[in-house]
Design an enzyme around this catalytic site. Structure first.
Site, PDB file in Angstrom:
ATOM      1  N   HIS A 149      -1.196  58.165  14.253  1.00 15.09           N
ATOM      2  CA  HIS A 149      -2.630  58.147  14.525  1.00 15.09           C
ATOM      3  C   HIS A 149      -3.396  57.625  13.311  1.00 15.09           C
ATOM      4  CE1 HIS A 149      -2.254  61.641  17.698  1.00 15.09           C
ATOM      5  NE2 HIS A 149      -1.743  60.497  18.117  1.00 15.09           N
ATOM      6  N   CYS A 150      -2.844  56.697  12.568  1.00 15.82           N
ATOM      7  CA  CYS A 150      -3.437  56.313  11.292  1.00 15.82           C
ATOM      8  C   CYS A 150      -4.796  55.624  11.465  1.00 15.82           C
ATOM      9  CB  CYS A 150      -2.488  55.433  10.496  1.00 15.82           C
ATOM     10  SG  CYS A 150      -1.921  53.944  11.335  1.00 15.82           S
TER      11      CYS A 150
END
Length: 569
Positions: A506-507
């Site tokens: 989920h960067c």
């Protein structure tokens, strides 16, 4: 010498979760020409359509297959203290290979953005863009002020749920939490999860937005097109260089270049183009055009999973049954069965203190998969373990040779939602084909470990509720060799977290949005790159802080709002 390509009004770099939305929406104005450049292939492989096939796609040609740098305080149980960093390299980007969870986040996430100087990005401002894209198929949401039913993005419940889903939500209620709509902005509590699935098939942004738009003559989509540099003259973006089938091309841009290549590739492209930290660019012999903190502020969610076996016949899945011939036939001919599910049936958002107030921003998200996860460490794209004993501990095996594919159980995933640790992305070289240096600095702030330990402890309480009793769960032994003899001690659980830190992919944050006078910002609230005309970044990399939950839905919202700003400028 680069071959000249026809000029376009807009060039969108990256056909991922955001880029497909941006290109499709911009092309709605038939008087404007739009070129979309995607580094990966088309999304025609049928495996992409199957919701349950997400993990099968990781490490394939549809994945950039990045690896993070060795970590100092995390991933200690894995070879090189590293872990794969999955990012989509295909039309639809990560929305074509992710687990399809649809989670917007908490209202306070976006109100916090506005308080940091991102005017127009509060929950009251962004809600309309979530609604605009959404085609929610849950009947009770048809009149909800929080949901849309006319958008292109299908959001739906699982076609089939295991009995554990209802038990999970009931267990939360037993502990005093509310059963909630997880997407109405007040997400602390337990609720059933929805997914970007349509009639048993993945609904990526490519399928939802781009496929219908490709009929338009003013939209051109170029796959296998690797962008190497943005051409900037007198502080204005005027063109884009890209490689396609071994040849280099240059396309001129008449209005704007929109960078939507994602949290890893967007900063890499900007730095290769002379936009980034001055000293870092000089180290690589790149003439800097704008000295901006590109690549900083990297944030991601992490978890340390815990597994539990249940008595046979409890109704949970096994990987063997999911992959059986019967399961495949049910999917192909009826679009039913376990292959229609992404596995994320229900979720919870809690605080480390156990606060039940839905207005309080959660610290921890609990997700689960209704089966036990085996890990094939012979595959190069998967993380290997430093020892067989650590592998046994991580997978909850009774012995290292045990096969769990035919054993019923559940894999629990307590996720750290708001890490204080921040990393960065840097250039490895000036070769655009070289993966950049990705250092997320997981758990460098000790408080992150403390929150995950409390998450594991709260999970144990959850599994001891009356709602869970019929399953007769047996929790895995989480004892780390050589640590405290008490596997439930804070000391042992902290080591477990540090050893088995796992990326959630989920960067965000590497082209941070902020006020015009914010020295840590790369783009302003209008998503224009500071100091450069005709250039915007529209993707997850602009998030100043990470949201409370899966990040694909907020990324699509960012794309919808970004296009509105372009059109209405």
């Amino acid at each position: 010498m680069a071959k000249e390509f026809p000029s376009y009004n807009y060039v969108v770099i990256g056909g991922g979760s955001a880029g497909c939305v941006v290109a499709a929406r911009l092309s709605e104005d038939r008087t404007k020409t739009v070129l979309l450049l995607e580094a990966g292939p088309t999304d025609s492989d049928m495996r992409i359509d199957i919701p349950a096939a997400a993990p099968v796609l990781h490490g394939t040609r549809f994945d950039w297959a990045y690896k993070i740098e060795p970590q100092k305080n995390a991933c200690l149980g894995f070879v090189n203290n590293s872990f794969p960093w999955v990012k989509g390299k295909v039309l639809g980007g990560s929305s074509s290979i992710n687990y399809q969870g649809y989670v917007r986040g908490h209202a306070a996430d976006f109100d916090s953005w506005e308080s940091q100087g991102c005017t127009g990005w509060a929950w009251k401002d962004v809600l309309q863009y979530f609604i605009k894209s959404e085609k929610n198929q849950r009947p009770e949401y048809s009149e909800s002020k929080f949901h849309g039913t006319d958008g292109p993005l299908s959001v739906t419940d699982q076609i089939e749920r295991t009995p554990f889903a209802r038990a999970f939500v009931d267990a939360g209620k037993e502990l005093g939490y509310n059963e909630i709509d997880i997407n109405d902005g007040k997400s602390t509590g337990f609720g059933f999860m929805q997914a970007t699935i349509n009639q048993g098939k993945r609904c990526s942004t490519s399928k939802a937005f781009l496929t219908p738009a490709r009929k338009r003559k003013n939209l051109t989509v170029k796959t296998n097109a690797l962008v190497t540099k943005i051409d900037i003259v007198d502080k204005k973006a005027v063109g884009v260089y890209f490689q396609h089938h071994g040849k280099e091309y240059m396309v001129k841009v008449e209005r704007e270049v929109i960078v939507s290549a994602g949290t890893v590739a967007s900063p890499q492209i900007l730095m290769l183009s002379g936009i980034g930290p001055k000293e870092h660019l000089k180290q690589h012999g790149i003439d800097y055009i704008a000295d901006l903190p590109v690549g900083k502020n990297l944030q991601d969610h992490v978890f340390a999973m815990m597994s539990a076996r249940c008595k046979p016949g409890s109704g949970l899945s096994t990987l063997k049954s999911a992959g059986s011939l019967l399961s495949k036939m049910k999917y192909i001919f009826l679009k039913k069965g376990p292959l229609t599910s992404n596995g994320l049936e229900a979720t919870a958002f809690i605080t480390e203190e156990g606060t039940k107030d839905t207005s309080v921003v959660p610290d921890i998200q609990i997700m689960y998969l209704p089966f036990l996860i085996p890990m094939d460490t012979t595959k190069e794209e998967m993380a290997g373990f430093k020892s067989k004993e650590l592998q046994r501990c991580f997978l909850g095996l009774d012995s290292i040779t045990e096969d769990v594919t035919d054993i019923e159980g559940v894999t629990l995933l307590p996720v750290l939602l708001h890490p204080k640790s921040q990393g960065e992305i840097r250039l490895r070289s000036t070769d655009p084909e070289d993966h950049p240096v990705i250092n997320p600095s997981f758990l460098d702030d000790p408080s992150d470990t403390d929150v995950l330990v409390k998450g594991l402890q709260q999970l144990r309480k959850l599994m001891e509720t009356e709602a869970m009793r019929p399953f007769e769960f047996k929790l895995q032994n989480m004892q780390i060799p050589g640590v405290s003899n008490d596997e439930n001690s804070d000391e042992n659980l902290a080591e477990y977290v540090r050893h088995f830190t796992t990326c959630v992919y989920h960067c965000v944050g590497t082209c941070k949005m902020g006020a015009k006078d914010d020295p840590t910002a790369v783009v302003g609230p209008d998503l224009r790159v500071n100091g450069i005309d005709g250039l915007r970044v529209i993707d997850a990399s602009i998030m100043p802080t990470i949201t409370s939950g899966n990040t694909n839905a907020p990324t699509i919202m960012i794309a919808e709002k970004g296009v509105d700003m372009i059109i209405n400028q």
